[in-house]
Motif scaffolding. Structure first.
Motif, PDB file in Angstrom:
ATOM      1  N   ILE A 134       0.742  -1.352   0.009  1.00  0.00           N
ATOM      2  CA  ILE A 134      -0.086  -0.006  -0.019  1.00  0.00           C
ATOM      3  C   ILE A 134       0.758   1.268  -0.107  1.00  0.00           C
ATOM      4  N   GLU A 135       1.907   1.235   0.515  1.00  0.00           N
ATOM      5  CA  GLU A 135       2.907   2.322   0.885  1.00  0.00           C
ATOM      6  C   GLU A 135       3.435   2.562  -0.478  1.00  0.00           C
ATOM      7  N   GLU A 136       3.848   1.447  -0.974  1.00  0.00           N
ATOM      8  CA  GLU A 136       4.450   1.727  -2.696  1.00  0.00           C
ATOM      9  C   GLU A 136       3.482   2.289  -3.393  1.00  0.00           C
ATOM     10  N   ALA A 137       2.155   1.843  -3.532  1.00  0.00           N
ATOM     11  CA  ALA A 137       0.981   2.332  -4.192  1.00  0.00           C
ATOM     12  C   ALA A 137       0.752   3.877  -3.896  1.00  0.00           C
ATOM     13  N   LEU A 138       0.934   4.466  -2.554  1.00  0.00           N
ATOM     14  CA  LEU A 138       0.558   5.731  -2.222  1.00  0.00           C
ATOM     15  C   LEU A 138       1.554   6.721  -2.703  1.00  0.00           C
ATOM     16  N   LYS A 139       2.813   6.000  -3.358  1.00  0.00           N
ATOM     17  CA  LYS A 139       3.860   6.854  -3.824  1.00  0.00           C
ATOM     18  C   LYS A 139       3.520   7.435  -5.240  1.00  0.00           C
ATOM     19  N   SER A 140       2.564   6.876  -5.854  1.00  0.00           N
ATOM     20  CA  SER A 140       2.063   7.570  -6.910  1.00  0.00           C
ATOM     21  C   SER A 140       0.824   8.831  -6.780  1.00  0.00           C
ATOM     22  N   VAL A 141       0.973   9.140  -5.367  1.00  0.00           N
ATOM     23  CA  VAL A 141      -0.177  10.134  -5.169  1.00  0.00           C
ATOM     24  C   VAL A 141       0.649  11.435  -4.766  1.00  0.00           C
ATOM     25  N   GLN A 142       0.428  12.464  -5.598  1.00  0.00           N
ATOM     26  CA  GLN A 142       1.137  13.695  -5.614  1.00  0.00           C
ATOM     27  C   GLN A 142       0.638  14.561  -4.936  1.00  0.00           C
ATOM     28  N   TYR A 143       1.320  15.566  -4.075  1.00  0.00           N
ATOM     29  CA  TYR A 143       0.426  16.305  -3.197  1.00  0.00           C
ATOM     30  C   TYR A 143       0.175  17.707  -4.069  1.00  0.00           C
ATOM     31  N   PRO A 144      -1.113  17.989  -4.199  1.00  0.00           N
ATOM     32  CA  PRO A 144      -1.715  18.943  -5.118  1.00  0.00           C
ATOM     33  C   PRO A 144      -0.819  20.305  -5.226  1.00  0.00           C
ATOM     34  N   GLY A 145      -0.425  20.331  -6.581  1.00  0.00           N
ATOM     35  CA  GLY A 145       0.407  21.575  -6.809  1.00  0.00           C
ATOM     36  C   GLY A 145       1.957  21.311  -6.539  1.00  0.00           C
ATOM     37  N   TYR A 146       2.313  20.055  -6.349  1.00  0.00           N
ATOM     38  CA  TYR A 146       3.750  19.754  -6.039  1.00  0.00           C
ATOM     39  C   TYR A 146       4.197  18.277  -7.206  1.00  0.00           C
ATOM     40  N   ARG A 151       6.166  16.156  -5.947  1.00  0.00           N
ATOM     41  CA  ARG A 151       6.440  15.177  -4.840  1.00  0.00           C
ATOM     42  C   ARG A 151       5.327  14.292  -4.396  1.00  0.00           C
ATOM     43  N   ASP A 152       5.488  13.219  -3.935  1.00  0.00           N
ATOM     44  CA  ASP A 152       4.307  12.423  -3.471  1.00  0.00           C
ATOM     45  C   ASP A 152       4.053  12.587  -1.922  1.00  0.00           C
ATOM     46  N   ILE A 153       2.974  12.117  -1.403  1.00  0.00           N
ATOM     47  CA  ILE A 153       2.563  12.276   0.099  1.00  0.00           C
ATOM     48  C   ILE A 153       3.527  11.548   1.010  1.00  0.00           C
ATOM     49  N   VAL A 154       4.121  10.277   0.351  1.00  0.00           N
ATOM     50  CA  VAL A 154       4.990   9.369   1.092  1.00  0.00           C
ATOM     51  C   VAL A 154       6.170  10.173   1.411  1.00  0.00           C
ATOM     52  N   SER A 155       6.861  10.698   0.460  1.00  0.00           N
ATOM     53  CA  SER A 155       8.176  11.269   0.577  1.00  0.00           C
ATOM     54  C   SER A 155       7.870  12.540   1.396  1.00  0.00           C
ATOM     55  N   PHE A 156       6.877  13.184   1.560  1.00  0.00           N
ATOM     56  CA  PHE A 156       6.612  14.427   2.236  1.00  0.00           C
ATOM     57  C   PHE A 156       6.382  13.994   3.623  1.00  0.00           C
ATOM     58  N   GLY A 157       6.141  12.715   3.880  1.00  0.00           N
ATOM     59  CA  GLY A 157       5.870  12.283   5.327  1.00  0.00           C
ATOM     60  C   GLY A 157       4.632  12.411   5.908  1.00  0.00           C
ATOM     61  N   LEU A 158       3.584  12.591   5.023  1.00  0.00           N
ATOM     62  CA  LEU A 158       2.065  12.649   5.213  1.00  0.00           C
ATOM     63  C   LEU A 158       1.341  11.383   5.744  1.00  0.00           C
ATOM     64  N   VAL A 159       2.115  10.539   5.236  1.00  0.00           N
ATOM     65  CA  VAL A 159       1.426   9.325   5.627  1.00  0.00           C
ATOM     66  C   VAL A 159       1.848   8.716   6.977  1.00  0.00           C
ATOM     67  N   LYS A 160       1.019   8.621   8.093  1.00  0.00           N
ATOM     68  CA  LYS A 160       1.384   8.424   9.371  1.00  0.00           C
ATOM     69  C   LYS A 160       1.141   6.846   9.718  1.00  0.00           C
ATOM     70  N   ASN A 161       0.248   6.240   9.203  1.00  0.00           N
ATOM     71  CA  ASN A 161       0.014   4.819   9.639  1.00  0.00           C
ATOM     72  C   ASN A 161      -0.846   4.193   8.626  1.00  0.00           C
ATOM     73  N   ILE A 162      -0.301   2.766   8.211  1.00  0.00           N
ATOM     74  CA  ILE A 162      -1.008   1.950   7.480  1.00  0.00           C
ATOM     75  C   ILE A 162      -1.380   0.673   8.050  1.00  0.00           C
ATOM     76  N   ALA A 163      -2.450   0.171   8.048  1.00  0.00           N
ATOM     77  CA  ALA A 163      -2.984  -1.007   8.336  1.00  0.00           C
ATOM     78  C   ALA A 163      -3.899  -1.752   7.431  1.00  0.00           C
ATOM     79  N   ALA A 164      -3.802  -3.090   7.392  1.00  0.00           N
ATOM     80  CA  ALA A 164      -4.457  -3.886   6.509  1.00  0.00           C
ATOM     81  C   ALA A 164      -4.710  -5.452   7.055  1.00  0.00           C
ATOM     82  N   ALA A 165      -6.177  -5.524   6.676  1.00  0.00           N
ATOM     83  CA  ALA A 165      -6.475  -6.897   7.275  1.00  0.00           C
ATOM     84  C   ALA A 165      -7.828  -7.184   6.633  1.00  0.00           C
ATOM     85  N   ASN A 166      -8.071  -8.468   6.230  1.00  0.00           N
ATOM     86  CA  ASN A 166      -9.504  -8.952   5.834  1.00  0.00           C
ATOM     87  C   ASN A 166      -9.863  -8.034   4.630  1.00  0.00           C
ATOM     88  N   GLY A 167      -9.183  -7.679   3.628  1.00  0.00           N
ATOM     89  CA  GLY A 167      -9.320  -6.982   2.486  1.00  0.00           C
ATOM     90  C   GLY A 167      -9.622  -5.534   2.658  1.00  0.00           C
TER      91      GLY A 167
END
Length: 206
Positions: free
Chosen positions: A7-19, A21-37
């Protein structure tokens, strides 16, 4: 690779509006959890703009849905309060030790001459009689050491602060002084911000 890492790798495709750079490299993603789909993703923004929050929420949901094994995503977004409480009577704003004024040279795009502009501005102000310091905040590709003709390690003072190097009448600090040759830096947003804060607060600029 775990679902969270995918999921984190997929989020690297999400750019911050107007920039660019992606939201992962900007440090905006604080937590990721996944279970049962299902995926739960927490973002922490510094903007008050609800349109940006809504745009990022939709983009994050779409990016997470591209990961195999994820059927739905819940995105939680934390934003700063719309207004800040007034400062207490007599309170003083935080100031950087030894620094009177700050001139920031920045751009959302790379390779446009930020370092060249900053170096020339610093040298010109120093020649005009100012006591000038130049902080190179480019963590990934610092070029100020090369431009200023300095390639040494900074010393540590008795107060356990880094002593900036000096050339052309300008005090200098850069990540390039602390790395060996072309050693790469692979850091995420929070580590970068902490390093810049240390360069500001724990360098003997005075």
């Amino acid at each position: 690779m775990s679902l969270e890492n995918s999921i984190e790798e997929a989020l690297k495709s999400v750019q911050y509006p107007g920039y660019s750079r992606d939201i992962v490299s900007f440090g905006l993603v604080k937590n990721i959890a996944a279970a049962n789909g299902s995926a739960s993703i927490a973002l922490e923004l510094t903007t008050h703009n609800p349109d940006i929050a809504a745009q990022l929420k939709a983009a994050v949901e779409a990016a997470a849905a591209t990961v195999d094994g994820i059927e739905r995503a819940m995105v939680q977004i934390k934003m700063p309060p719309a207004g800040q409480a007034p400062a207490a009577a007599g309170a003083q704003p935080n100031r950087m030790p030894g620094i009177d004024k700050v001139v920031a040279v920045a751009s959302g795009k790379g390779g446009v001459g930020k370092s060249t502009c900053a170096v020339n501005l610093a040298c010109a102000l120093a020649q005009d009689g100012g006591e000038i310091g130049l902080l190179d905040c480019d963590i990934y590709g610092p070029s100020v050491p090369l431009m200023m003709g300095v390639n040494e390690r900074p010393m540590v003072s008795e107060e356990e602060k880094l002593v900036p190097l000096l050339n052309h009448g300008v005090k200098l600090m850069s990540m390039g002084f602390l790395l060996d040759g072309d050693q790469p830096v692979i850091w995420r947003g929070p580590m970068i911000m902490k390093t810049i804060q240390q360069f500001v607060m724990q360098v003997d600029w005075g």
